[in-house]
Design an enzyme around this catalytic site. Structure first.
Site, PDB file in Angstrom:
ATOM      1  N   HIS A  26      43.085  41.533  29.146  1.00  0.00           N
ATOM      2  CA  HIS A  26      44.586  42.490  28.145  1.00  0.00           C
ATOM      3  C   HIS A  26      44.849  40.851  27.338  1.00  0.00           C
ATOM      4  CE1 HIS A  26      42.695  44.973  31.439  1.00  0.00           C
ATOM      5  NE2 HIS A  26      43.454  45.444  31.111  1.00  0.00           N
TER       6      HIS A  26
HETATM    7  N1  LIG Z   1      37.855  53.571  38.299  1.00  0.00           N
HETATM    8  C1  LIG Z   1      38.217  54.272  37.910  1.00  0.00           C
HETATM    9  N2  LIG Z   1      37.994  56.194  37.675  1.00  0.00           N
HETATM   10  C2  LIG Z   1      38.449  56.987  37.709  1.00  0.00           C
HETATM   11  N3  LIG Z   1      40.287  57.049  36.832  1.00  0.00           N
HETATM   12  C3  LIG Z   1      40.410  55.958  37.225  1.00  0.00           C
HETATM   13  C4  LIG Z   1      40.114  54.419  37.690  1.00  0.00           C
HETATM   14  N4  LIG Z   1      40.855  53.889  37.474  1.00  0.00           N
HETATM   15  C5  LIG Z   1      42.291  54.078  36.691  1.00  0.00           C
HETATM   16  N5  LIG Z   1      42.374  55.196  36.438  1.00  0.00           N
HETATM   17  C6  LIG Z   1      42.668  55.938  36.215  1.00  0.00           C
HETATM   18  O1  LIG Z   1      43.862  55.721  35.638  1.00  0.00           O
HETATM   19  C7  LIG Z   1      44.933  56.014  35.532  1.00  0.00           C
HETATM   20  C8  LIG Z   1      46.179  55.235  34.437  1.00  0.00           C
HETATM   21  O2  LIG Z   1      45.339  55.086  33.017  1.00  0.00           O
HETATM   22  P1  LIG Z   1      46.261  53.848  32.769  1.00  0.00           P
HETATM   23  O3  LIG Z   1      47.936  53.552  32.937  1.00  0.00           O
HETATM   24  O4  LIG Z   1      46.960  54.032  31.240  1.00  0.00           O
HETATM   25  O5  LIG Z   1      45.606  52.134  32.487  1.00  0.00           O
HETATM   26  P2  LIG Z   1      46.190  51.307  33.225  1.00  0.00           P
HETATM   27  O6  LIG Z   1      45.742  51.428  34.951  1.00  0.00           O
HETATM   28  O7  LIG Z   1      45.308  49.870  32.750  1.00  0.00           O
HETATM   29  O8  LIG Z   1      47.125  50.039  32.832  1.00  0.00           O
HETATM   30  C9  LIG Z   1      45.293  55.850  36.801  1.00  0.00           C
HETATM   31  O9  LIG Z   1      46.042  56.887  37.679  1.00  0.00           O
HETATM   32  C10 LIG Z   1      44.034  56.526  37.567  1.00  0.00           C
HETATM   33  O10 LIG Z   1      44.107  58.297  36.960  1.00  0.00           O
HETATM   34 MG   LIG Z   2      47.836  49.260  31.906  1.00  0.00          MG
END
Ligand SMILES: Nc1ncnc2c1ncn2[C@@H]1O[C@H](COP(=O)(O)OP(=O)(O)O)[C@@H](O)[C@H]1O
Ligand SMILES: [Mg+2]
Ligand SMILES: Nc1ncnc2c1ncn2[C@@H]1O[C@H](COP(=O)(O)OP(=O)(O)O)[C@@H](O)[C@H]1O
Ligand SMILES: [Mg+2]
Ligand SMILES: [Mg+2]
Ligand SMILES: [Mg+2]
Lengths: 135, 190, 135, 190
Positions: free
Chosen positions: A10
């Site tokens: 990241h």
């Molecule tokens: N393995 C997964 N399967 C399905 N949805 C997921 C998974 N991991 C994360 N998410 C979804 O992604 C969302 C978070 O997105 P985002 O904040 O853009 O990414 P990050 O968590 O990498 O910062 C979570 O609220 C969830 O709904």
């Molecule tokens: Mg993130």
């Protein structure tokens, strides 16, 4: 030709620093280590297309071992596989190894001419020196 | 699914994401890394720009371009997940079939199950409603209910899972944005 | 008071980037995370005295969990323990957890008020999300 | 062990490290990260500066100051290892007893065993020679032989262990610097 290494993080700063640390173990030796890290605007995030490009750049025919920092980086790397030519994809190993600790071991054995399986196995043993020291 | 309808859907989704950007980020701030609103807004802005720059020939091309842009520009886990959703939609003829294919792509990519407190919990009910022959508006309603149902859940996937029990009591950011995706569909697709 | 976290790395850039990545998970929350990384002149290395100072700075009474990058960082951290007051040393846990992956989990549970044992255990599970995703 | 003798020993060791800096780094370049010469040279320069700045009251203070400086300034694994050697020497009355205590400190700190291709393989034989009543010059000879005996070994501790079988065929950098430490002792201690 040696196995190529790809670092997916990241954080661009984290990936670059990890590669610098690992490359210390390769004084005077050559090895392709590609980085796909951070968002285009310099923020924290991963980019599946950048991962795909890094894998293609690191692959010299012997395949690549891809190390990632967190779970979402794995999602990007798995997505990246879809955008690779079949032959490149088939010789790409995504590794659950510890990013920093695995990378140091991986570059050493890759530079020594190890196979993709051997490089991935060495990365997977990345915590062993710390565990042995703390036992 | 005409190219025009899909374009309208994506434009409306981008609008809704932009309007709810701070809310999505606030949700992600409670149980994640406070970037979901910014992530999706950046991603959908890039999608609209890409579609503008090179208007796709057909619905499949449009969906593929959308997916490929999202997997590149979002930055977070939602990038590969929404990206895969759109990429998998490209093969199907009807919206229900496309959304189902996309949903299966999300399941395969993220390995989450219903109840893990993710976007799956909004997307699954929407697909089920459409497959049961209900309207897109009803599917959007199902997605909103699925989003609300994530509040008491303990996260088992994604960053929120680091919080364990502390993740309960907040709506999942991804389920919330998925409810917006279905709301946009209800407003633009017949 | 929460458990403090200490990051020991050969690379200042690596430690800082890892902390930045982990702190993303603490929007608006407080947590003491201290870094002991690099040599005085900006090179790659570790400094037991700096580790000792970082542990003292991170310890607010609930103790600290110390994450290290490589085996030689463990040697420095173990040496650092000798220079700590007995009470501080007794509540210091050196962890063999993966540096980056463990740190992210550790800061989340530490900020949530977990005990030192819980923080160390969470750090130790750092690879689980990647492993689950790659299964 | 008078304070003056120990000072002379450390000064000579610093000199030898400086003279052999590139050789030590070249050895570390073959089986490590190419910094052992630079590490020890930086460390011993800092030791001489620290002793100059605040001349220690007695032998124990001198050894402790040396150890504390090395664990801070060397940067590599050899810092805590040589540092611990000097810190542990501080308790003993004779050079053989002190070196034995330091050796045991190195073993405890690094958890290496004889034959692991480390400084232990030079230090152990030197201690054994002294304990057998032999001269410091003979102990230095034993350390040099121990260093040479590391050449065919496969490293099992430290960075060289990442190389596996490829670490054979090179002398261990730390065993080489330990041989210099004993050479310095032979030249300065009675
Ligand atoms: N393995 C997964 N399967 C399905 N949805 C997921 C998974 N991991 C994360 N998410 C979804 O992604 C969302 C978070 O997105 P985002 O904040 O853009 O990414 P990050 O968590 O990498 O910062 C979570 O609220 C969830 O709904
Ligand atoms: Mg993130
Ligand atoms: N666990 C250990 N026990 C004993 N000696 C060790 C150990 N690890 C490393 N060494 C010694 O340290 C030397 C390397 O020192 P140096 O290059 O300064 O540190 P680094 O390997 O951290 O760069 C090795 O040649 C070996 O003799
Ligand atoms: Mg997020
Ligand atoms: Mg070295
Ligand atoms: Mg080093």
């Amino acid at each position: 030709m040696t196995v190529g290494i790809v670092v997916v993080s990241h954080s661009r700063a984290l990936a670059d620093a990890a590669v610098e640390l690992a490359r210390q173990m390769l004084p005077g030796r050559e090895l392709v280590v590609e980085v796909a890290a951070g968002t285009e605007d310099g923020g924290l995030g991963t980019d599946a297309m950048a991962v795909s490009a890094a894998i293609e750049a690191a692959d010299g025919g012997e395949g690549t071992v891809v190390l990632m920092d967190l779970g979402s980086a794995v999602l990007s790397a798995e997505t990246a596989l879809e955008f690779l030519p079949d032959d490149v994809r088939e010789r790409t190993t995504l590794s659950a190894a510890p990013l920093v600790e695995g990378l140091v071991g991986a570059v050493v054995v890759a530079a020594g001419g190890a196979t993709r399986e051997q490089v991935a196995a060495e990365a997977g043993r990345g915590l062993a020196p710390k565990e042995a020291q703390l036992r | 699914m005409s190219t025009e309808e899909l374009q309208a859907w994506l434009r409306r989704f981008a609008e809704l994401v932009h309007e709810h950007k701070d809310e999505l980020t606030a949700l992600d701030s409670a149980i994640g890394d406070a970037d979901h609103g910014a992530n999706l807004d950046r991603g959908m802005t890039a999608v609209l720009a890409a579609l503008e720059e090179a208007p796709p020939a057909d619905a499949a091309a449009l969906l593929k371009k959308t997916g490929a842009t999202l997997v590149s520009k979002v930055g977070g886990a939602s990038g590969p997940l929404y990206g895969t959703l759109f990429l998998r939609m490209a093969g199907a003829d009807t919206f229900p079939a496309a959304l189902r294919a996309g949903y299966e792509g999300v399941l395969a990519r993220g390995k989450a199950e219903p109840g893990d407190k993710t976007m799956v919990d909004a997307l699954g009910p929407a697909c089920d409603a459409l497959d049961a022959g209900r309207s897109v508006a009803e599917a959007a309603q199902a997605a909103a209910e699925g989003r609300d149902a994530t509040v008491p859940l303990v996260a088992r996937k994604g960053r929120a899972s680091y919080l364990g029990e502390r993740s309960a009591g907040h709506a999942d950011p991804g389920a919330t944005s998925t409810a917006l995706l279905l709301q946009a569909a209800a407003e633009t697709l017949s």
